[in-house]
Write an enzyme that holds these catalytic residues in place. Structure first.
Site, PDB file in Angstrom:
ATOM      1  N   CYS A 134       3.618   7.027   7.127  1.00  0.00           N
ATOM      2  CA  CYS A 134       5.030   7.355   6.988  1.00  0.00           C
ATOM      3  C   CYS A 134       5.524   6.804   5.659  1.00  0.00           C
ATOM      4  O   CYS A 134       5.222   5.653   5.311  1.00  0.00           O
ATOM      5  CB  CYS A 134       5.836   6.757   8.145  1.00  0.00           C
ATOM      6  SG  CYS A 134       7.611   7.040   8.017  1.00  0.00           S
ATOM      7  N   ASN A 148       0.811  -1.212   0.000  1.00  0.00           N
ATOM      8  CA  ASN A 148       0.000   0.000   0.000  1.00  0.00           C
ATOM      9  C   ASN A 148       0.847   1.266   0.000  1.00  0.00           C
ATOM     10  O   ASN A 148       0.339   2.364   0.205  1.00  0.00           O
ATOM     11  CB  ASN A 148      -0.947   0.005   1.210  1.00  0.00           C
ATOM     12  CG  ASN A 148      -2.050  -1.028   1.066  1.00  0.00           C
ATOM     13  OD1 ASN A 148      -2.531  -1.287  -0.036  1.00  0.00           O
ATOM     14  ND2 ASN A 148      -2.445  -1.638   2.176  1.00  0.00           N
ATOM     15  N   HIS A 171       3.108   2.442   2.079  1.00  0.00           N
ATOM     16  CA  HIS A 171       3.495   3.114   3.316  1.00  0.00           C
ATOM     17  C   HIS A 171       4.200   2.098   4.207  1.00  0.00           C
ATOM     18  O   HIS A 171       4.189   0.896   3.949  1.00  0.00           O
ATOM     19  CB  HIS A 171       2.307   3.777   4.020  1.00  0.00           C
ATOM     20  CG  HIS A 171       1.189   2.856   4.379  1.00  0.00           C
ATOM     21  ND1 HIS A 171      -0.125   3.256   4.467  1.00  0.00           N
ATOM     22  CD2 HIS A 171       1.165   1.537   4.686  1.00  0.00           C
ATOM     23  CE1 HIS A 171      -0.887   2.256   4.808  1.00  0.00           C
ATOM     24  NE2 HIS A 171      -0.122   1.192   4.950  1.00  0.00           N
TER      25      HIS A 171
END
Length: 378
Positions: free
Chosen positions: A321, A284, A286
């Site tokens: 992040c 995904n 991240h």
């Protein structure tokens, strides 16, 4: 492989007509398998024929071990041990990912703790347990027939470019397994509020069936392109509702307890310059939620890591992040009994508060709270 096993394998290949007395190449054996369909002895055989007593290669000392997924419509291969008279065909389908129990509301999977999944104290790490929980959850979705091309996304979610993201997870560990131990993980899902889902797990010792860990988590949906949170569409709700089981393994009161925010003034230990690597990213795009455990431990004092087990940890994920962002890890330790600052002696259990934040603008990524149990008292 022992000399006896190699000799037996070679003899059975020759007997089947695939290996001449002078030897053969690996290419010749593979080609012969394609033409003849079987090799007798310690060999590969097409599964559409053989029956008899099964000797399963997905067992270790009689216990089911880690499995793999078998996809595609071709007949699976089997391993046959011994000569034809001995029978014993083992299907690759025996390497099951897991199974549904309790009228398909609970999904169960069995794992062996491997050598690369343990830490310096020879027990499985918290990261290992979190990875196994995540693996079981994804296999639950896949085995239910809901999985699409996304990372745990259903068919209706993929049509709407939606993905699941975890907002909070709490795991409590009574005992850490050791290298070679076999564990059994159960998982199930339930609704959480109007626009969330809860997923719970329990981990048992495979033989004794004793629960050694439990976990609960909350998930919401996010658009994978805009990265904005989304309500659960009714079509998705209808997909997952048949699998809901209203059973709670950890009370909401304990799992929802507020986690204090650490600052430069309240943190005792700060570790800067932590950089996400390419391998830390998931599909995904991240950072995988398990990776934060390692960064949290970067700012935990070494003597705590050496003398204490991480008995429980709650992580609250506040924002994504990406790989290009540098992080800081902050930790504050406190003695559970005296509620005072931690000393070096391993006499009482400890509590700790953690924060992972962006190094540049101090934006919060993850808050965490943990409890530590002295290994000498375990």
């Amino acid at each position: 492989m022992s000399i006896a096993m190699r000799t037996n394998a070679a003899l059975c290949l020759r007997k089947a007509g695939f290996v001449k007395a002078g030897g053969t190449s690996k290419k010749h054996v593979i080609g012969s398998l394609g033409r003849r369909g079987e090799v007798r002895g310690l060999c590969v055989k097409s599964c559409d024929g053989g029956v008899g007593n099964k000797m399963r290669v997905d067992r270790i000392n009689g216990r089911k071990a880690n499995g793999v997924v078998v996809n595609g419509s071709e007949p699976p291969l089997c391993w046959r041990k011994g000569g034809e008279d001995e029978g014993g065909v083992m299907s690759v389908n025996d390497f099951k990912v897991g199974q549904f129990v309790e009228e398909r509301f609970v999904y169960r999977q069995v794992f062996v703790i491997r050598s690369y999944e343990i830490g310096p104290d020879k027990t499985a790490t918290m990261e290992t347990l979190m990875n196994l929980l995540q693996e079981t959850a994804l296999n639950h979705v896949m085995s239910s027939g809901l999985a699409s091309d996304g990372f745990g996304a259903t068919h209706e979610m993929s049509l709407r470019k939606l993905i699941w993201v975890v907002t909070r997870i709490n795991i409590q560990v009574d005992k850490y397994s050791r290298w070679g131990d076999v564990i059994e993980i159960d998982t199930w899902v339930a609704a959480s509020g109007k626009n969330g889902m809860r997923r719970d797990w329990i981990i048992r010792e495979y033989n004794a069936k004793r629960i050694i860990a439990r976990a609960t988590s909350k998930w919401v949906m996010m658009n994978r392109e805009t990265r904005r949170l989304s309500k659960i569409p009714e079509q998705v709700r209808e997909e997952v509702r048949p699998f809901y089981l209203d059973r709670m393994i950890i009370s909401e009161i304990s799992s929802n307890h507020t986690i204090d925010k650490l600052t430069d003034d309240t943190a005792e230990h700060i570790r800067s310059g932590l950089a996400p690597r390419w391998s830390d990213m998931d599909v995904n795009q991240h950072v995988n939620n398990v990776k934060y455990i390692g960064w949290i431990l970067e700012s935990v004092p070494l003597n705590v890591l050496e003398d204490y087990h991480l008995a429980s940890i709650t992580l609250e994920y506040r924002r994504e992040c990406r790989q290009s962002q540098l992080l800081e890890s902050l930790t504050s330790m406190v003695s559970k009994e005296s509620d005072q600052k931690h000393t070096s002696s391993c006499k009482t259990d400890l509590g700790s508060t953690h924060l992972i934040r962006l190094q540049e603008d101090k934006a919060e990524i993850v808050r965490a709270r943990a409890e530590w149990r002295c290994k000498a008292n375990a």
